[in-house]
Scaffold this active site. Structure first.
Site, PDB file in Angstrom:
ATOM      1  N   TYR A 103      -1.854  -0.774  10.407  1.00 37.52           N
ATOM      2  CA  TYR A 103      -1.970  -0.964   8.957  1.00 37.52           C
ATOM      3  C   TYR A 103      -0.722  -0.451   8.238  1.00 37.52           C
ATOM      4  O   TYR A 103      -0.103  -1.174   7.444  1.00 37.52           O
ATOM      5  CB  TYR A 103      -3.218  -0.268   8.407  1.00 37.52           C
ATOM      6  CG  TYR A 103      -3.413  -0.535   6.932  1.00 37.52           C
ATOM      7  CD1 TYR A 103      -3.734  -1.812   6.482  1.00 37.52           C
ATOM      8  CD2 TYR A 103      -3.232   0.470   5.991  1.00 37.52           C
ATOM      9  CE1 TYR A 103      -3.885  -2.081   5.128  1.00 37.52           C
ATOM     10  CE2 TYR A 103      -3.379   0.211   4.635  1.00 37.52           C
ATOM     11  CZ  TYR A 103      -3.709  -1.065   4.207  1.00 37.52           C
ATOM     12  OH  TYR A 103      -3.843  -1.340   2.865  1.00 37.52           O
ATOM     13  N   SER A 135       0.857  -1.186   0.000  1.00 35.61           N
ATOM     14  CA  SER A 135       0.000   0.000   0.000  1.00 35.61           C
ATOM     15  C   SER A 135       0.895   1.238   0.000  1.00 35.61           C
ATOM     16  O   SER A 135       2.034   1.193   0.476  1.00 35.61           O
ATOM     17  CB  SER A 135      -0.875   0.023   1.246  1.00 35.61           C
ATOM     18  OG  SER A 135      -1.521   1.274   1.377  1.00 35.61           O
TER      19      SER A 135
END
Ligand code: NAP
Length: 237
Positions: A145, A132
């Protein structure tokens, strides 16, 4: 016929990748927990598809199941690890932090471990991890995350160095998407891509044997900003 395994293929980016690879002539092995969605996907595809129900967040159970799937497909050239999760967690509740780290770190490394062993045995192939843009800097509202995706990108880099040292022609591609229109994007709509657009760009990067790709491409501007904005300003955003 070439085979590909997509881990995390019951929805979102992984599902779109499975559809596109199948249309491109790959036999696909698709992995996730929701067997009903995997069966629906198999029914939609015209090409061969083998489904495997696996909970990646339990690596000791998941790793032998991935080896079984590789044996069923006999030879696998391309592995894509897309399974992942993440939560807005400003309150820093423990359960979402634990779930994110277990799947995105332990689960990811377990799947890559099995894929690497197979690719090294066959002597060539391609490993793709869906990281990501969040990997580039800590996020106050989702610390697990961002840190877990930094692990994904860094782990892929380490595996690439390993293949280079072993002089094996195995490509490792680190995919860093911005927002893609799936459950994971939540309410974010900024520069959002459809899963199909994301899949097309990822497959183009695979064909070009790229080591790294931002999806969509204009997210490289945000990547640059994430790396240059001073802490004093970034921490206020
Ligand atoms: N969407 C975005 O904006 C965005 C941005 C950057 C990066 N990403 C990354 O892209 C990847 C794919 O996410 P997505 O956006 O496509 O979201 P998604 O639609 O929620 O897809 C997640 C996939 O992972 C699978 N998965 C989740 N937990 C699992 C587990 N314990 N065991 C096996 N499979 C599991 C899900 O299947 P089951 O639930 O059936 O198990 C599903 O197939 C993730 O790694 C995510 O971090 C997404």
């Amino acid at each position: 016929m070439k085979s590909a395994i997509i881990i995390g293929a019951s929805s979102g980016i992984g599902r779109a990748l499975a559809v596109t690879l199948s249309l491109d002539g790959y036999r696909v092995g698709v992995v996730a927990r929701r067997t009903d969605l995997l069966a629906q996907l198999r029914a939609e595809l015209t090409g061969p598809c083998v489904i495997k129900t696996v909970d990646v967040s339990q690596p000791e159970l998941a790793m032998p199941l991935l080896r079984e799937l590789i044996e069923e497909l006999r030879d696998v050239e391309l592995f894509i690890v897309s399974a992942g999760t993440g939560f807005d967690n400003a309150a820093l509740a423990w359960e979402p932090e634990r779930e994110t780290i277990t799947l995105n770190v332990l689960g990811f490394a377990g799947m890559v471990n099995v894929a690497v062993a197979h690719l090294e045995t066959r002597g060539s192939g391609h490993l793709v991890g869906i990281s990501s843009i969040a990997a580039l800097r800590g996020i106050g509202g989702a610390p697990a995350y961002a840190a877990s995706k930094a692990f994904v990108s860094n782990y892929l880099q380490g595996v690439r160095y390993r293949f280079n040292k072993l002089k094996l022609p195995i490509v490792v591609t680190d995919v860093q998407p911005g927002f893609v229109g799936t459950r994971m994007a939540g309410g974010n709509r900024f520069w959002i891509a459809s899963p199909q657009t994301a899949a097309r760009q990822i497959i183009a990067a695979i064909r070009r044997r790229k080591q790294h790709v931002y999806v969509t491409k204009r997210w490289r501007l945000i990547a640059w900003l994430l790396q240059v904005v001073p802490d004093a300003l970034y921490s206020k955003l």
